[in-house]
Write a protein that holds these residues in place. Structure first.
Motif, PDB file in Angstrom:
ATOM      1  N   MET A   1      15.752  47.705  35.153  1.00  0.00           N
ATOM      2  CA  MET A   1      15.537  47.245  33.796  1.00  0.00           C
ATOM      3  C   MET A   1      14.502  46.115  33.827  1.00  0.00           C
ATOM      4  O   MET A   1      14.630  45.165  34.574  1.00  0.00           O
ATOM      5  N   THR A   2      13.494  46.234  33.002  1.00  0.00           N
ATOM      6  CA  THR A   2      12.452  45.227  32.886  1.00  0.00           C
ATOM      7  C   THR A   2      12.872  44.200  31.843  1.00  0.00           C
ATOM      8  O   THR A   2      13.300  44.556  30.750  1.00  0.00           O
ATOM      9  N   SER A   3      12.733  42.927  32.135  1.00  0.00           N
ATOM     10  CA  SER A   3      13.053  41.889  31.156  1.00  0.00           C
ATOM     11  C   SER A   3      11.973  41.845  30.085  1.00  0.00           C
ATOM     12  O   SER A   3      10.786  41.951  30.389  1.00  0.00           O
ATOM     13  N   PRO A   4      12.378  41.669  28.827  1.00  0.00           N
ATOM     14  CA  PRO A   4      11.376  41.561  27.766  1.00  0.00           C
ATOM     15  C   PRO A   4      10.626  40.242  27.877  1.00  0.00           C
ATOM     16  O   PRO A   4      11.167  39.246  28.356  1.00  0.00           O
ATOM     17  N   SER A   5       9.393  40.242  27.423  1.00  0.00           N
ATOM     18  CA  SER A   5       8.595  39.020  27.447  1.00  0.00           C
ATOM     19  C   SER A   5       9.219  38.001  26.484  1.00  0.00           C
ATOM     20  O   SER A   5       9.880  38.383  25.513  1.00  0.00           O
ATOM     21  N   PRO A   6       8.989  36.719  26.731  1.00  0.00           N
ATOM     22  CA  PRO A   6       9.495  35.704  25.799  1.00  0.00           C
ATOM     23  C   PRO A   6       8.968  35.915  24.369  1.00  0.00           C
ATOM     24  O   PRO A   6       9.687  35.704  23.402  1.00  0.00           O
ATOM     25  N   LYS A   7       7.708  36.355  24.249  1.00  0.00           N
ATOM     26  CA  LYS A   7       7.113  36.611  22.931  1.00  0.00           C
ATOM     27  C   LYS A   7       7.867  37.733  22.199  1.00  0.00           C
ATOM     28  O   LYS A   7       8.170  37.617  21.013  1.00  0.00           O
ATOM     29  N   LEU A   8       8.183  38.825  22.923  1.00  0.00           N
ATOM     30  CA  LEU A   8       8.920  39.936  22.325  1.00  0.00           C
ATOM     31  C   LEU A   8      10.328  39.497  21.953  1.00  0.00           C
ATOM     32  O   LEU A   8      10.812  39.791  20.866  1.00  0.00           O
ATOM     33  N   ARG A   9      10.987  38.809  22.849  1.00  0.00           N
ATOM     34  CA  ARG A   9      12.354  38.337  22.589  1.00  0.00           C
ATOM     35  C   ARG A   9      12.379  37.451  21.326  1.00  0.00           C
ATOM     36  O   ARG A   9      13.244  37.584  20.481  1.00  0.00           O
ATOM     37  N   LYS A  10      11.378  36.556  21.180  1.00  0.00           N
ATOM     38  CA  LYS A  10      11.296  35.675  20.007  1.00  0.00           C
ATOM     39  C   LYS A  10      11.048  36.493  18.740  1.00  0.00           C
ATOM     40  O   LYS A  10      11.678  36.252  17.700  1.00  0.00           O
ATOM     41  N   PHE A  11      10.147  37.482  18.805  1.00  0.00           N
ATOM     42  CA  PHE A  11       9.856  38.330  17.648  1.00  0.00           C
ATOM     43  C   PHE A  11      11.131  39.045  17.183  1.00  0.00           C
ATOM     44  O   PHE A  11      11.466  39.033  15.997  1.00  0.00           O
ATOM     45  N   ILE A  12      11.848  39.653  18.122  1.00  0.00           N
ATOM     46  CA  ILE A  12      13.078  40.381  17.785  1.00  0.00           C
ATOM     47  C   ILE A  12      14.110  39.412  17.188  1.00  0.00           C
ATOM     48  O   ILE A  12      14.748  39.721  16.188  1.00  0.00           O
ATOM     49  N   LYS A  13      14.252  38.247  17.793  1.00  0.00           N
ATOM     50  CA  LYS A  13      15.224  37.255  17.307  1.00  0.00           C
ATOM     51  C   LYS A  13      14.857  36.764  15.905  1.00  0.00           C
ATOM     52  O   LYS A  13      15.716  36.639  15.038  1.00  0.00           O
ATOM     53  N   ASP A  14      13.575  36.495  15.677  1.00  0.00           N
ATOM     54  CA  ASP A  14      13.131  35.957  14.398  1.00  0.00           C
ATOM     55  C   ASP A  14      13.138  36.993  13.271  1.00  0.00           C
ATOM     56  O   ASP A  14      13.430  36.657  12.128  1.00  0.00           O
ATOM     57  N   TYR A  15      12.788  38.228  13.583  1.00  0.00           N
ATOM     58  CA  TYR A  15      12.589  39.223  12.529  1.00  0.00           C
ATOM     59  C   TYR A  15      13.604  40.363  12.512  1.00  0.00           C
ATOM     60  O   TYR A  15      13.754  41.033  11.494  1.00  0.00           O
ATOM     61  N   GLY A  16      14.271  40.625  13.625  1.00  0.00           N
ATOM     62  CA  GLY A  16      15.140  41.787  13.696  1.00  0.00           C
ATOM     63  C   GLY A  16      16.613  41.480  13.599  1.00  0.00           C
ATOM     64  O   GLY A  16      17.093  40.463  14.075  1.00  0.00           O
ATOM     65  N   GLU A  17      17.320  42.396  12.963  1.00  0.00           N
ATOM     66  CA  GLU A  17      18.773  42.329  12.884  1.00  0.00           C
ATOM     67  C   GLU A  17      19.300  43.658  13.427  1.00  0.00           C
ATOM     68  O   GLU A  17      18.983  44.718  12.888  1.00  0.00           O
ATOM     69  N   PRO A  18      20.091  43.640  14.506  1.00  0.00           N
ATOM     70  CA  PRO A  18      20.590  44.894  15.059  1.00  0.00           C
ATOM     71  C   PRO A  18      21.431  45.667  14.037  1.00  0.00           C
ATOM     72  O   PRO A  18      22.145  45.070  13.232  1.00  0.00           O
ATOM     73  N   VAL A  19      21.303  46.974  14.064  1.00  0.00           N
ATOM     74  CA  VAL A  19      22.137  47.848  13.237  1.00  0.00           C
ATOM     75  C   VAL A  19      22.919  48.756  14.174  1.00  0.00           C
ATOM     76  O   VAL A  19      22.501  48.988  15.305  1.00  0.00           O
ATOM     77  N   GLY A  20      24.042  49.280  13.705  1.00  0.00           N
ATOM     78  CA  GLY A  20      24.828  50.119  14.596  1.00  0.00           C
ATOM     79  C   GLY A  20      25.953  50.887  13.944  1.00  0.00           C
ATOM     80  O   GLY A  20      26.738  51.528  14.624  1.00  0.00           O
ATOM     81  N   LYS A  21      26.024  50.867  12.598  1.00  0.00           N
ATOM     82  CA  LYS A  21      27.085  51.596  11.911  1.00  0.00           C
ATOM     83  C   LYS A  21      26.516  52.847  11.244  1.00  0.00           C
ATOM     84  O   LYS A  21      25.342  52.882  10.868  1.00  0.00           O
ATOM     85  N   VAL A  22      27.360  53.838  11.080  1.00  0.00           N
ATOM     86  CA  VAL A  22      26.955  55.057  10.381  1.00  0.00           C
ATOM     87  C   VAL A  22      26.437  54.673   8.995  1.00  0.00           C
ATOM     88  O   VAL A  22      27.055  53.886   8.286  1.00  0.00           O
ATOM     89  N   GLY A  23      25.273  55.206   8.652  1.00  0.00           N
ATOM     90  CA  GLY A  23      24.638  54.934   7.368  1.00  0.00           C
ATOM     91  C   GLY A  23      23.593  53.835   7.430  1.00  0.00           C
ATOM     92  O   GLY A  23      22.764  53.729   6.526  1.00  0.00           O
ATOM     93  N   ASP A  24      23.628  53.001   8.482  1.00  0.00           N
ATOM     94  CA  ASP A  24      22.611  51.955   8.625  1.00  0.00           C
ATOM     95  C   ASP A  24      21.234  52.589   8.814  1.00  0.00           C
ATOM     96  O   ASP A  24      21.111  53.657   9.418  1.00  0.00           O
ATOM     97  N   ILE A  25      20.200  51.902   8.313  1.00  0.00           N
ATOM     98  CA  ILE A  25      18.818  52.360   8.461  1.00  0.00           C
ATOM     99  C   ILE A  25      18.062  51.344   9.305  1.00  0.00           C
ATOM    100  O   ILE A  25      18.042  50.160   8.982  1.00  0.00           O
TER     101      ILE A  25
END
Length: 122
Positions: A1-25
């Motif tokens: 497994m490759t570790s994500p870059s700090p820039k990518l990790r920050k982007f995901i943290k700042d802008y992304g919200e994990p989804v995981g339930k049926v019906g989520d988009i």
């Protein structure tokens, strides 16, 4: 497994919200996330998201949750649908794909996310 870059990790943290339930988009995808034709061994990749994309050219609706995969329906548009661009969404999808996405990316990030906001990106 490759570790994500700090820039990518920050982007995901700042802008992304994990989804995981049926019906989520999901409209934000971790890098190198594959869409498989089936969850069992011998599966084939039918689509891949190479990197997070603010253009939002596809969306994945979660149809089912398996131990290691999400069963999804993916809508792929001909062009960007974010930042007020409605043209491609109004045209309808270029393709609709059904398949299975691993719950984690090759970097150990959540595979499927939703933009929390797009402030500063548009």
């Amino acid at each position: 497994m490759t570790s994500p870059s700090p820039k990518l990790r920050k982007f995901i943290k700042d802008y992304g919200e994990p989804v995981g339930k049926v019906g989520d988009i999901a409209d934000l995808f971790a890098p190198d996330v594959p869409l498989f034709d089936r969850p069992e061994p011998g599966r084939k990749i039918i689509h891949t998201w190479r990197q997070p994309n603010i253009d939002i050219e596809s969306e994945a609706r979660i149809d089912g949750v398996l131990p290691d995969f999400y069963a999804v329906t993916v809508t792929v548009y001909e062009g960007p649908t974010s930042c007020g661009i409605e043209e491609y969404k109004q045209k309808g999808p270029k393709a609709t794909l059904r398949g299975y996405v691993p719950k984690s990316s090759p970097q150990g990030l959540p595979s499927l996310l939703k933009f929390k906001h797009m402030s500063g990106l548009c």
